[in-house]
Design an enzyme around this catalytic site. Structure first.
Site, mmCIF file in Angstrom:
data_model
loop_
_atom_site.group_PDB
_atom_site.id
_atom_site.type_symbol
_atom_site.label_atom_id
_atom_site.label_comp_id
_atom_site.label_asym_id
_atom_site.label_seq_id
_atom_site.Cartn_x
_atom_site.Cartn_y
_atom_site.Cartn_z
ATOM 1 N N ARG A 43 0.835 -1.200 0.000
ATOM 2 C CA ARG A 43 0.000 0.000 0.000
ATOM 3 C C ARG A 43 0.867 1.246 0.000
ATOM 4 O O ARG A 43 2.032 1.223 0.377
ATOM 5 C CB ARG A 43 -0.946 0.013 1.203
ATOM 6 C CG ARG A 43 -0.251 0.026 2.556
ATOM 7 C CD ARG A 43 -0.110 1.395 3.152
ATOM 8 N NE ARG A 43 0.774 1.404 4.315
ATOM 9 C CZ ARG A 43 2.044 1.734 4.274
ATOM 10 N NH1 ARG A 43 2.618 2.068 3.141
ATOM 11 N NH2 ARG A 43 2.793 1.732 5.373
ATOM 12 N N HIS A 50 1.770 7.941 10.875
ATOM 13 C CA HIS A 50 2.033 7.722 12.306
ATOM 14 C C HIS A 50 0.845 8.139 13.183
ATOM 15 O O HIS A 50 1.043 8.628 14.292
ATOM 16 C CB HIS A 50 3.295 8.476 12.756
ATOM 17 C CG HIS A 50 4.566 7.844 12.271
ATOM 18 N ND1 HIS A 50 5.102 6.708 12.837
ATOM 19 C CD2 HIS A 50 5.395 8.174 11.247
ATOM 20 C CE1 HIS A 50 6.210 6.384 12.196
ATOM 21 N NE2 HIS A 50 6.407 7.255 11.224
ATOM 22 N N GLY A 143 8.773 1.273 2.813
ATOM 23 C CA GLY A 143 7.622 2.010 3.319
ATOM 24 C C GLY A 143 6.346 1.725 2.549
ATOM 25 O O GLY A 143 5.359 2.453 2.683
ATOM 26 N N ASP A 190 -1.894 -0.932 7.624
ATOM 27 C CA ASP A 190 -1.329 -1.738 6.545
ATOM 28 C C ASP A 190 -2.157 -2.998 6.298
ATOM 29 O O ASP A 190 -2.459 -3.359 5.159
ATOM 30 C CB ASP A 190 0.114 -2.138 6.886
ATOM 31 C CG ASP A 190 1.004 -0.923 7.090
ATOM 32 O OD1 ASP A 190 0.552 0.201 6.790
ATOM 33 O OD2 ASP A 190 2.143 -1.090 7.555
#
Length: 458
Positions: A43, A50, A143, A190
């Site tokens: 993704r 955060h 990431g 995620d």
């Protein structure tokens, strides 16, 4: 929210080059053919960095890059894992006694997280074994959630082998919880987008309870991912977990300041919910309650009226017990302002004014500044890449994922895309960076992809 599980579809493996290649490697490795295949996407988080582990909504979309696993259930209680990438070594273990070593974030441990999560959810002890061959197209430590995609894929593999059923939401929640076996104190973004994604739409993902809402992105722009080629593994470093603890401590100090039951509060979102105020008001309360100078463990203890021993054993995680300073003001400011930006981003997409791309770009730019200055999760290469992307036509650009390396995401008007790709490639990658990851796509436009699914050979 739908109660249905991930889709299962029949495919002609012979007509799908990637599945066919995977089947052939599987046959040469295990001497048999797979019974089914499972895919889970990576993704890109467009905005909302955060803040999922603080209880706030995020706005990701699935990418086309994914983890694909070929699977054959076997009669023994042995789990055999192999990877098409020779850098990742084969691994064999008993399916009955899964041990996950937090000190070594090796690739197979992420598979074991998903496997163990399903095993524990159903309270099973004698699990069937399986042979699995893993193939991934998500650049690792970039990431883009390669590790969570592997956890989700493994969870769905295990569920399918067992012949059990769970909804996408249940799977996402189990996989989010089970990834913590590897020591990462993450939120749930995620895993949620990996299961809940749908082609053609980004998702606003909210937590407690988990739910996803379609967000239609503007037609006049594309999102471009650029890999800084600086790798950051969340499980191998303490940066990530320190930020989680700083947010937890900030929540407790804000709660104490407002005479709430601070010992019952873990997340910044809970402080806002308990007070029943807006995000803007939470930013004002943060200004009043917290000072910009870093807090020592002793000062935190003094404010909360607890001992250092209590702080270490009851609040801090094992790998943050020796941290000497905590930046609580900065972390809270980032979280509350970023949570507000996510909601503004969604509202702007819905209202779709003529200058929608410019407005969304401004929110992404503000997000990067906050990540860089308040959350301190950027790095010089990411900052350089963001500047390059803005210089060559992006309306907005920001780091995406945990940060400290990995990728940027930029919103680029469609008519500028060809020149943007060429210019960014020349300015960043032709100066030696590309040699760090020549085999991986480092710069690519992406559109919202679909979620995890199972393939059966037709």
């Amino acid at each position: 929210m739908s109660t249905e599980g991930p889709a299962t579809c029949r495919v002609q493996v012979a007509e799908n080059p990637r599945l066919l290649k995977l089947k052939e490697i599987f046959k040469s490795k295990f001497g048999s053919i797979p019974k089914f295949y499972v895919r889970a996407p990576g993704r890109v988080n467009i905005i909302g960095e955060h803040i999922d582990y603080c209880g706030y909504a995020v706005l990701p979309m699935a990418v086309e890059q994914d983890v694909l696993i070929a699977v054959e259930p076997v009669k023994t209680h042995t789990l055999q894992l192999a990877n098409t990438n020779s850098l990742y070594l084969d691994f064999t273990t008993s399916a009955d006694n899964i041990q996950i070593d937090k000190t070594k974030p090796l690739w197979h441990n992420y598979f074991l997280c998903g496997f163990k999560g399903i095993q524990e959810h159903f309270g099973l002890s004698k699990l069937t074994g399986m042979n699995c061959l893993v193939d991934g197209t998500i650049p690792p430590s970039s990431g883009l959630s390669s590790s969570s995609a592997l956890v989700c894929c493994a969870g769905l593999v295990t569920l399918t082998v067992l012949g059990m059923n769970l909804s996408k939401v249940e799977l996402a929640e189990i996989c989010a919880k089970s990834e913590r076996y590897i020591g990462t104190e993450g939120g749930g973004m995620d895993q949620s987008i990996s299961f809940l994604a749908e082609e053609g739409t980004a998702k606003l993902i909210e937590f407690s309870p988990l739910r996803a809402t379609d967000v239609k992105l503007p037609g006049g722009a594309v999102f471009v991912i650029a890999n800084s080629c600086v790798e950051m593994n969340k499980a191998a470093t303490s940066h990530f977990n320190i930020r989680v603890m700083e947010c937890r401590l900030a929540a407790k100090l804000l709660a104490k300041y407002k005479s709430l039951q601070w010992d019952q509060i873990l997340r910044l979102g809970e402080v806002q919910a308990s007070l029943g105020v807006s995000l803007e008001e939470m930013l004002a309360i943060t200004e009043d309650a917290l000072h910009p100078e870093p807090y020592s463990p002793e000062e935190v203890c003094s404010i909360l009226g607890i001992s250092l021993q209590e702080l270490r054993t009851q609040i801090l995680s094992p790998n943050t017990q020796d941290v000497l300073t905590f930046k609580l003001y900065q972390r809270a400011k980032h979280v509350y302002s970023e949570a507000a930006r996510v909601l503004r981003f969604k509202k702007t997409c819905e209202e779709a004014p003529d200058n929608v791309v410019q407005l969304l770009g401004e929110l992404m730019n503000q997000s990067h500044v906050s990540c860089r200055d308040m959350y301190e999760c950027s790095c010089p290469e990411l900052d350089q890449l963001v500047d390059i992307c803005r210089t060559f036509g992006a309306e907005g650009s920001r780091l995406t994922g945990a940060g400290w390396g990995g990728c940027t995401v930029s919103i680029v008007p469609v008519d500028k895309l060809p020149s943007f790709l060429a210019d960014v490639h020349g300015a960043y990658y032709q100066r030696g960076r590309q040699s760090l990851a020549p085999e991986k796509p480092s710069l690519f436009a992406t559109k919202p992809g679909g979620g995890a699914m199972v393939f059966l050979e037709a």
